[in-house]
Write a protein that holds these residues in place. Structure first.
Motif, PDB file in Angstrom:
ATOM      1  N   THR A   1      29.653  65.032  87.813  1.00  0.00           N
ATOM      2  CA  THR A   1      28.734  64.317  87.042  1.00  0.00           C
ATOM      3  C   THR A   1      29.288  62.972  86.501  1.00  0.00           C
ATOM      4  N   VAL A   2      28.319  61.850  86.562  1.00  0.00           N
ATOM      5  CA  VAL A   2      28.834  60.426  86.383  1.00  0.00           C
ATOM      6  C   VAL A   2      27.734  59.951  85.361  1.00  0.00           C
ATOM      7  N   PHE A   3      28.342  59.309  84.486  1.00  0.00           N
ATOM      8  CA  PHE A   3      27.430  58.350  83.329  1.00  0.00           C
ATOM      9  C   PHE A   3      28.220  57.166  83.071  1.00  0.00           C
ATOM     10  N   ASN A   4      27.198  56.254  83.067  1.00  0.00           N
ATOM     11  CA  ASN A   4      27.501  55.010  82.723  1.00  0.00           C
ATOM     12  C   ASN A   4      27.006  54.493  81.289  1.00  0.00           C
ATOM     13  N   THR A   5      27.956  54.027  80.489  1.00  0.00           N
ATOM     14  CA  THR A   5      27.529  53.758  79.148  1.00  0.00           C
ATOM     15  C   THR A   5      26.487  52.751  78.498  1.00  0.00           C
ATOM     16  N   GLY A   6      26.235  51.845  79.810  1.00  0.00           N
ATOM     17  CA  GLY A   6      25.685  50.569  79.519  1.00  0.00           C
ATOM     18  C   GLY A   6      26.445  49.550  78.564  1.00  0.00           C
TER      19      GLY A   6
END
Length: 263
Positions: free
Chosen positions: A171-176
């Protein structure tokens, strides 16, 4: 269950940072991680560094934090010299000495956070990217060091938030971005909730939070101190348009290539 706030890419925008920190405090969250790019683009890098050193328990190196204070860099009178001059004594050394990444267990997941990619702070991974780029995010490199391979990655840099999961639960998420978010210019950060420090499988979640702030006050300060590249800063803060697309924006075009813009 405990919550940790993940912020990134403040870029000298003190007004946005203060609004985000107030929102985090209002939610009862005491742990804050910063994924880098404290300085540049905005007018108050010094104040941002001071505040993040005080409030963030984890601070990670960003690309601006690495190249702006580099003593080997030749500025040639350009605007980078102005942003460098805004730093306080010792802040450049502190920025360049920040760790590249940070690993921790949360709800049975091996979490790794860094600024831009697993390899270097100077190579970004866009929302639109290759499969090989996605898979490489989960690898150990000379920059990350050895250890258990992560299956949960959090990063910033692109100012372009997203969430993706693939096979093997990777899983990958980008915080903005806090300081100049693209698309929607409202300041943004992530909240990661789970059983921190636990290798046992348990519920966890990631949430994206948008925080309005006084854009006009931030721009007024930038004008008052004669910050360079003001037009680019203004179009990013008002409209979420990347400053590299300023010419198209001024011509009345609607730039839509930011997701795929090469480095």
């Amino acid at each position: 269950m405990e919550r940790v706030a993940l912020i990134s890419d403040v870029h000298g925008n003190l007004t946005a940072l203060e609004a985000v920190l107030a929102d985090i405090e209002g939610r009862g969250i005491s742990r804050i991680w910063n994924l880098g790019d404290y300085v540049g683009k905005g007018p108050r890098g010094r104040e941002v560094v001071d505040l993040c050193r005080e409030r963030c328990e984890v601070n990670i190196l960003g690309n601006w934090d690495d190249f702006l204070p580099d003593p080997a860099r030749e500025f040639g009178g350009d605007s980078l010299a102005w942003w460098l001059a805004q730093l306080g004594p010792g802040q450049g050394d502190w920025l360049r000495a920040l760790p590249f990444s940070h690993d921790e267990w949360v709800s049975g997941r091996r979490l790794r956070v860094f600024h831009a990619s697993e390899e270097t702070v100077h190579r970004r991974v866009r929302y639109v990217r290759s499969q090989a780029e996605f898979e490489a995010l989960f690898s150990n490199t000379p920059a990350t060091g050895d250890g258990p391979l992560p299956d949960l990655i959090g990063y910033g840099d692109t100012h372009d938030p997203h969430y993706e999961v693939q096979l093997e639960a990777r899983t990958v998420f980008n915080t903005g971005a806090v300081g100049n978010s693209m698309g929607d210019p409202t300041a943004m950060y992530c909240i990661l909730e789970g059983e921190w420090g636990s290798q046992e499988t348990a519920p966890w979640s990631v949430a994206f939070a948008r925080v309005p702030y006084d854009v006009e006050a931030e721009l007024a300060h930038a004008r008052a101190v004669n910050m360079p590249d003001y037009e680019g800063y203004e179009v990013e803060l008002r409209h979420g348009i990347y400053r590299g697309n300023l010419r198209e924006w001024k011509a009345g075009e609607r730039p839509t290539d930011y997701h795929e813009r090469p480095l």
